[in-house]
Design a protein around this motif. Structure first.
Motif, short mmCIF file in Angstrom:
data_model
loop_
_atom_site.label_atom_id
_atom_site.label_comp_id
_atom_site.label_asym_id
_atom_site.label_seq_id
_atom_site.Cartn_x
_atom_site.Cartn_y
_atom_site.Cartn_z
N GLY A 170 68.87 71.15 -7.21
CA GLY A 170 68.54 70.97 -8.61
C GLY A 170 67.36 70.05 -8.82
O GLY A 170 67.38 68.89 -8.40
N GLY A 171 66.32 70.56 -9.46
CA GLY A 171 65.10 69.80 -9.68
C GLY A 171 63.99 70.16 -8.73
O GLY A 171 62.86 69.68 -8.87
N SER A 172 64.30 71.01 -7.74
CA SER A 172 63.27 71.39 -6.77
C SER A 172 62.19 72.24 -7.41
O SER A 172 62.41 72.95 -8.40
CB SER A 172 63.91 72.18 -5.62
OG SER A 172 62.92 72.66 -4.72
N VAL A 173 61.01 72.20 -6.78
CA VAL A 173 59.94 73.13 -7.14
C VAL A 173 60.18 74.44 -6.40
O VAL A 173 60.99 74.52 -5.47
CB VAL A 173 58.55 72.55 -6.78
CG1 VAL A 173 58.28 71.29 -7.57
CG2 VAL A 173 58.45 72.29 -5.27
N ALA A 174 59.46 75.47 -6.81
CA ALA A 174 59.56 76.77 -6.16
C ALA A 174 58.75 76.80 -4.87
O ALA A 174 57.86 75.96 -4.65
CB ALA A 174 59.06 77.86 -7.11
N THR A 175 59.04 77.76 -4.04
CA THR A 175 58.18 78.05 -2.91
C THR A 175 56.96 78.83 -3.43
O THR A 175 56.96 79.28 -4.58
CB THR A 175 58.91 78.91 -1.87
OG1 THR A 175 59.33 80.13 -2.50
CG2 THR A 175 60.13 78.19 -1.31
#
Length: 464
Positions: free
Chosen positions: A114-119
């Motif tokens: 949760g809160g990660s950026v996309a690849t």
């Protein structure tokens, strides 16, 4: 003779008071087990609304539903407390595989943290370096990490009976792992799921980039424990394998949401406020039944049970369903901020955020005098197999209220199965036992009754 008579009168009064308490607590448990609404409420939250990630449509539906149910209880007041919350969206299902040779791949279950950026749009593929924790990064150095995916593979310690201690011992790699790995030039992060089970469910959870600039943030995902074992074993056979994963999650601007609050005004000391609560938001993979739908409906049930048995609290009793515990704690902070701005006098706060399993007791964050008083009530709970009254933490959402006059408490159910479901796709309604849920609500209501009847011990003022 007079001393003997006074002693007998005192003992007789004590026995009568204890009998009254035993009867009242018995009435609470009887009502919870025969006329409770907690399981009914949870069924709707879980099966009609589902996962309630902050900022989502489902979170707003949960706000509206729980307010409607509190309104139906005939409380003195029910209201919504506005709070701005983050809006992070998972997007399309994530995909990952281990590549041992070009074209030879094995799929593994992952989910974005949760809160990660996309690849990148086409996904990310790179070699992998396995570590047991953040402290290993400095030992490896930039030359061994740059351009690679860091695989954090420290498991929860199975020797710790308290599974929350086991969780605390490795959750830093999930929360801070991406920010730390980026400092060494890593291009992505994969984290072993926080569970003691060996299964195919990846467990999400919040993560933070700290002060990492946006352009240097790297994608982070959790991998199931079976997937982690496979990846680790494969790396031992060939350290040069590749790992591929794709996720297209996205962070949007903050949106308005609400804490849901219901209140029974105290009959004798309305200025003294007692709080029971849980967090209404959940992660989006399952339906959030244990984390923390159970805690919300148990907290609502406390007020319902008091209504059912005809007990009018001396002190004002509030249920607070906090929004955004999972990825920001905005609801807990907002409630404390408003309470302090109004100079409200909170004397007790109880949180349920450890699942709807069989209740075992409570942990308390308070001074010695209050803990000694509470320990004196322990025998009243023994007929219900409640035996654990310990010092320790209480709950994340009530934590911001803390001051020297406040007694904080957390319901402590049996914790052995909690992390089987925590933040995973299998945190669903069928894994909640109706009777266990009801016993937890009755246990909470019984403690609130005793605190209300006898009050808390005010802090000693040191004369200067």
């Amino acid at each position: 003779m007079k001393k003997t008579l006074l002693l007998l009168l005192f003992l007789g009064f004590g026995l009568q008071a204890q009998t009254e308490d035993e009867q009242q607590i018995r009435a609470i448990y009887d009502a919870a087990l025969t006329e409770g609404k907690a399981y009914y409420w949870l069924n709707h939250l879980s099966n009609q609304i589902g996962g309630r990630l902050s900022g989502s449509v489902q979170a707003q539906q949960a706000v509206e539903y729980t307010k409607e149910q509190l309104d139906s209880l005939g409380l003195d007041r029910v209201w919504l407390q506005p709070v701005m919350v983050p809006k992070w969206v998972r997007g399309a299902p994530e995909f990952a595989y281990v590549e041992t040779k070009p074209g030879l791949t094995t799929n593994v279950p992952i989910c974005a943290l949760g809160g990660s950026v996309a690849t990148p749009e086409g996904g990310l593929k790179a070699q992998v370096v396995e570590v047991q924790g953040i402290e290993d990064l400095s030992k490896l150095g930039r030359e061994n990490i740059e351009g690679k995916i860091v695989f954090y593979n420290r498991p929860m310690d199975p020797t710790l009976i308290n599974t929350f201690q086991s969780y605390s011992g490795c959750v830093d790699q999930r929360y801070s792992g991406a920010a730390e790995a980026a400092k060494y030039g890593a291009v992505g992060v994969i984290v072993r799921s926080m569970t003691l089970r060996l299964d195919d469910y990846p467990h999400t959870g919040s993560m933070s980039y700290g002060d990492t600039p946006v352009e240097k943030r790297i994608p982070a995902a959790a991998i199931s424990t079976k997937g982690a074992e496979l990846l680790s074993t494969t790396l031992k056979l060939d350290p040069n394998i590749n790992f591929y994963f794709r996720q297209n999650c996205r962070q949007f601007p903050d949106v308005q949401s609400y804490n849901v609050i219901g209140e029974i005004r105290g009959s004798e000391h309305p200025e003294e406020i007692m709080v029971v609560g849980g967090h209404l938001d959940s992660w989006d993979l399952g339906d959030g039944s244990h984390d923390d739908g159970a805690g919300c409906v148990q907290s609502m049930e406390v007020l319902h049970l008091f209504k059912k048995i005809g007990y009018r609290p001396k002190r004002t009793l509030r249920v607070v369903l906090f929004m955004n515990e999972e990825n920001g704690l905005r609801g807990g902070n907002k409630y404390a901020e408003v309470a302090k701005s109004k100079n409200e006098q909170h004397v007790f706060a109880l949180e349920s955020d450890a699942g709807g399993f069989t209740p075992r007791g409570f942990s308390f964050d308070c001074d010695d005098a209050n803990f000694e008083r509470i320990q004196g009530w322990k025998k009243l709970f023994e007929p219900y197999l409640i035996h654990m009254f310990v010092r320790g933490g209480s709950g994340a959402d009530i934590g911001p209220l803390k001051d020297e006059e406040l007694v904080l408490a957390g319901l402590r159910p049996d914790s052995q199965r909690y992390f089987d479901h925590h933040h995973a796709e299998n945190d669903t309604f069928e894994h909640v036992n109706k009777r266990e849920l009801e016993l937890g609500a009755a246990t909470m209501a019984s403690l609130v009754y005793l605190v209300d009847k006898y009050g808390t011990v005010p802090p000693r003022k040191i004369k200067g």
